[in-house]
Design a protein around this motif. Structure first.
Motif, PDB file in Angstrom:
ATOM      1  N   HIS A 287       6.037  58.565  14.828  1.00 14.29           N
ATOM      2  CA  HIS A 287       4.886  58.402  15.607  1.00 14.29           C
ATOM      3  C   HIS A 287       5.520  58.640  16.934  1.00 14.29           C
ATOM      4  CE1 HIS A 287       1.513  54.788  16.253  1.00 14.29           C
ATOM      5  NE2 HIS A 287       1.826  55.978  17.465  1.00 14.29           N
ATOM      6  N   ARG A 288       7.024  58.216  17.475  1.00  9.04           N
ATOM      7  CA  ARG A 288       6.918  59.072  18.489  1.00  9.04           C
ATOM      8  C   ARG A 288       8.451  59.354  19.489  1.00  9.04           C
ATOM      9  NH1 ARG A 288       4.035  58.398  23.443  1.00  9.04           N
ATOM     10  NH2 ARG A 288       1.890  57.477  22.919  1.00  9.04           N
TER      11      ARG A 288
ATOM     12  N   SER B 113       4.216  62.842  15.974  1.00 12.76           N
ATOM     13  CA  SER B 113       3.260  62.805  16.992  1.00 12.76           C
ATOM     14  C   SER B 113       3.709  62.480  18.252  1.00 12.76           C
ATOM     15  CB  SER B 113       2.709  61.717  16.222  1.00 12.76           C
ATOM     16  OG  SER B 113       2.009  60.436  17.330  1.00 12.76           O
ATOM     17  N   ASN B 114       3.161  63.305  19.078  1.00 13.38           N
ATOM     18  CA  ASN B 114       3.923  62.847  21.163  1.00 13.38           C
ATOM     19  C   ASN B 114       5.075  63.775  20.428  1.00 13.38           C
ATOM     20  OD1 ASN B 114       1.445  60.707  21.549  1.00 13.38           O
ATOM     21  ND2 ASN B 114       2.321  60.223  20.321  1.00 13.38           N
TER      22      ASN B 114
ATOM     23  N   SER C 114       7.051  67.969  21.033  1.00 13.64           N
ATOM     24  CA  SER C 114       7.662  68.688  21.499  1.00 13.64           C
ATOM     25  C   SER C 114       7.574  70.165  20.751  1.00 13.64           C
ATOM     26  CB  SER C 114       8.042  69.152  22.816  1.00 13.64           C
ATOM     27  OG  SER C 114       9.765  69.080  22.285  1.00 13.64           O
TER      28      SER C 114
ATOM     29  N   ASN D 185       1.116  68.140  14.028  1.00 10.64           N
ATOM     30  CA  ASN D 185       1.744  67.231  15.677  1.00 10.64           C
ATOM     31  C   ASN D 185       0.269  66.232  16.009  1.00 10.64           C
ATOM     32  OD1 ASN D 185       2.704  66.089  17.135  1.00 10.64           O
ATOM     33  ND2 ASN D 185       3.179  68.009  18.312  1.00 10.64           N
ATOM     34  N   GLN D 186       0.567  64.851  16.577  1.00 11.63           N
ATOM     35  CA  GLN D 186      -0.831  64.198  16.556  1.00 11.63           C
ATOM     36  C   GLN D 186      -0.770  63.922  18.256  1.00 11.63           C
ATOM     37  OE1 GLN D 186      -2.031  59.904  15.845  1.00 11.63           O
ATOM     38  NE2 GLN D 186      -2.746  61.225  13.715  1.00 11.63           N
ATOM     39  N   MET D 187      -1.052  64.561  19.031  1.00 12.25           N
ATOM     40  CA  MET D 187      -0.976  64.128  20.943  1.00 12.25           C
ATOM     41  C   MET D 187      -2.257  63.472  20.787  1.00 12.25           C
ATOM     42  SD  MET D 187       1.747  67.432  21.557  1.00 12.25           S
ATOM     43  CE  MET D 187       2.209  66.706  22.558  1.00 12.25           C
ATOM     44  N   GLU D 188      -2.394  63.556  22.702  1.00 11.03           N
ATOM     45  CA  GLU D 188      -3.082  63.000  23.056  1.00 11.03           C
ATOM     46  C   GLU D 188      -3.741  64.350  24.049  1.00 11.03           C
ATOM     47  OE1 GLU D 188      -4.437  60.462  26.943  1.00 11.03           O
ATOM     48  OE2 GLU D 188      -2.755  59.946  26.466  1.00 11.03           O
TER      49      GLU D 188
ATOM     50  N   LYS E  24      -7.869  64.502  29.732  1.00 10.37           N
ATOM     51  CA  LYS E  24      -5.872  64.699  29.914  1.00 10.37           C
ATOM     52  C   LYS E  24      -6.141  66.475  29.602  1.00 10.37           C
ATOM     53  CE  LYS E  24      -2.271  63.522  28.746  1.00 10.37           C
ATOM     54  NZ  LYS E  24      -1.136  63.121  29.533  1.00 10.37           N
TER      55      LYS E  24
ATOM     56  N   TRP F  45      -2.216  69.847  28.483  1.00 13.33           N
ATOM     57  CA  TRP F  45      -2.624  71.234  26.892  1.00 13.33           C
ATOM     58  C   TRP F  45      -3.201  72.647  27.322  1.00 13.33           C
ATOM     59  CZ3 TRP F  45      -6.561  72.190  23.405  1.00 13.33           C
ATOM     60  CH2 TRP F  45      -7.792  72.152  23.331  1.00 13.33           C
TER      61      TRP F  45
ATOM     62  N   PHE G   2       1.996  67.866  30.055  1.00 13.61           N
ATOM     63  CA  PHE G   2       2.026  68.315  27.766  1.00 13.61           C
ATOM     64  C   PHE G   2       3.273  69.731  27.788  1.00 13.61           C
ATOM     65  CE2 PHE G   2       1.231  71.465  24.892  1.00 13.61           C
ATOM     66  CZ  PHE G   2       0.442  70.477  24.035  1.00 13.61           C
TER      67      PHE G   2
END
Length: 323
Positions: free
Chosen positions: A132-133, A162-163, A165, A183-186, A191, A194, A211
């Protein structure tokens, strides 16, 4: 847009992902109710009617109740096992008597988390697990060994993050027997880091970009499917009152409204189509429990924004011309 091989092999054909954070009756200690289960049934019915079958969970959503509710739906309708593809996330720990809110990629926590996910969902095999993080105390070798064993035992089919690099993904990948697949990112129209990361090089700008540089390109190169959480910007451009927001937010809302009329689709569809236009093949994660809004979001799959309209949204939202 193209869905990567690993996900399409699972039977995922619609790029919209449904995130279950809104299920389970809220972030409270109230027990799961019959109404909560009924709501989940209605959501699932609407998703299937729209051809959406990729379901995103996390072990922390509504303190685990989102998975409990969904597990009840699966138990009452066993045929859904062949119609839906489930994904969940783990690695975030709430504050407790042992310490503050924290991240934990230890072998013990990952294994117990997966067991908890399987129990709450009432399944024996989870198609996809995301970390997750990022845990700064992560041992990449320990994580790789743990995930490899989870796959060998049949508890999990594939893995993502997720989140994270590019460097963090690469470190984990060195110890993983299978390719990271997501890869789940905002990522959203509000935002923009990216996108800005790729266009602000060598221009002498002091614009802050948070990002992680090179992550977008890494995901494209290694066929890691980007999933966008926060994809609708919490309704910022699709009807939420934004009178107290900056001028560029209000102007972007006007452009979204203009394009929704031009393309003959919902505002939500325009916002999501903007994400899906990018060659990284971004899969938007939506979390609304409003059935009409789910249908409105799915209209994005029929929209192919022109290059000019994509840039108009981008430049308007960033609030300044490109260098």
């Amino acid at each position: 847009m193209k869905i990567n091989t690993a996900l399409s092999t699972l039977g995922i054909t619609n790029p919209i992902v449904y995130g279950c954070m809104g299920l389970g009756g809220g972030w409270n200690q109230n027990p799961v109710s019959a109404q909560d289960v009924q709501q989940a049934h209605a959501v699932v019915d609407t998703l299937l009617d729209q051809g959406i079958n990729f379901i995103d969970h996390a072990d922390i959503y509504t303190f685990g109740k989102a998975e409990v509710v969904f597990g009840k739906v699966l138990k009452e309708r066993p045929e859904l096992a062949d119609q839906l593809v489930l994904q969940s996330k783990c690695g975030i720990r709430f504050e407790d008597h042992l310490g503050p809110g924290r991240y934990d990629f230890s072998k013990e926590w990952l294994e117990s988390s997966v067991d908890g996910i399987l129990e709450r969902l009432g399944i024996q095999h989870l198609p996809i697990l995301l970390l997750h993080r990022p845990d700064p105390l992560m041992s990449a070798e320990e994580v790789g060994d743990t995930l490899n064993k989870l796959k060998e035992t049949g508890k999990v089919g594939g893995f993502g993050v997720s989140n994270m690099s590019a460097a963090q993904m690469d470190l984990i990948q060195q110890h993983l027997n299978t390719k990271l697949i997501a890869n789940q990112m905002e990522l959203s129209l509000s935002k923009l880091d990216w996108i800005d990361d790729g266009v602000m090089h060598n221009v002498g700008s002091d614009k802050s970009v948070s990002f992680p540089s090179g992550t977008l390109e890494y995901c494209i190169k290694h066929e890691v499917q980007l999933q966008a959480w926060g994809s609708l910007s919490q309704g910022l451009f699709t009807g939420r009152d934004n009178s107290d927001q900056s001028s560029n937010v209000q102007q972007t809302s006007a452009v979204v409204n203009e394009l929704s009329h031009l393309y003959g689709v919902s505002k939500e569809a325009i916002v999501l189509a903007w994400l899906m236009k990018h060659p990284a093949n971004v899969m938007p994660v939506i979390g609304t429990t409003n059935l009409d809004r789910i249908r409105a979001c799915n209209e994005a799959t029929s929209v192919n924004l022109s290059r000019e309209h994509w840039y108009k949204l981008y430049v308007t939202s960033r609030g300044e011309v490109l260098p």
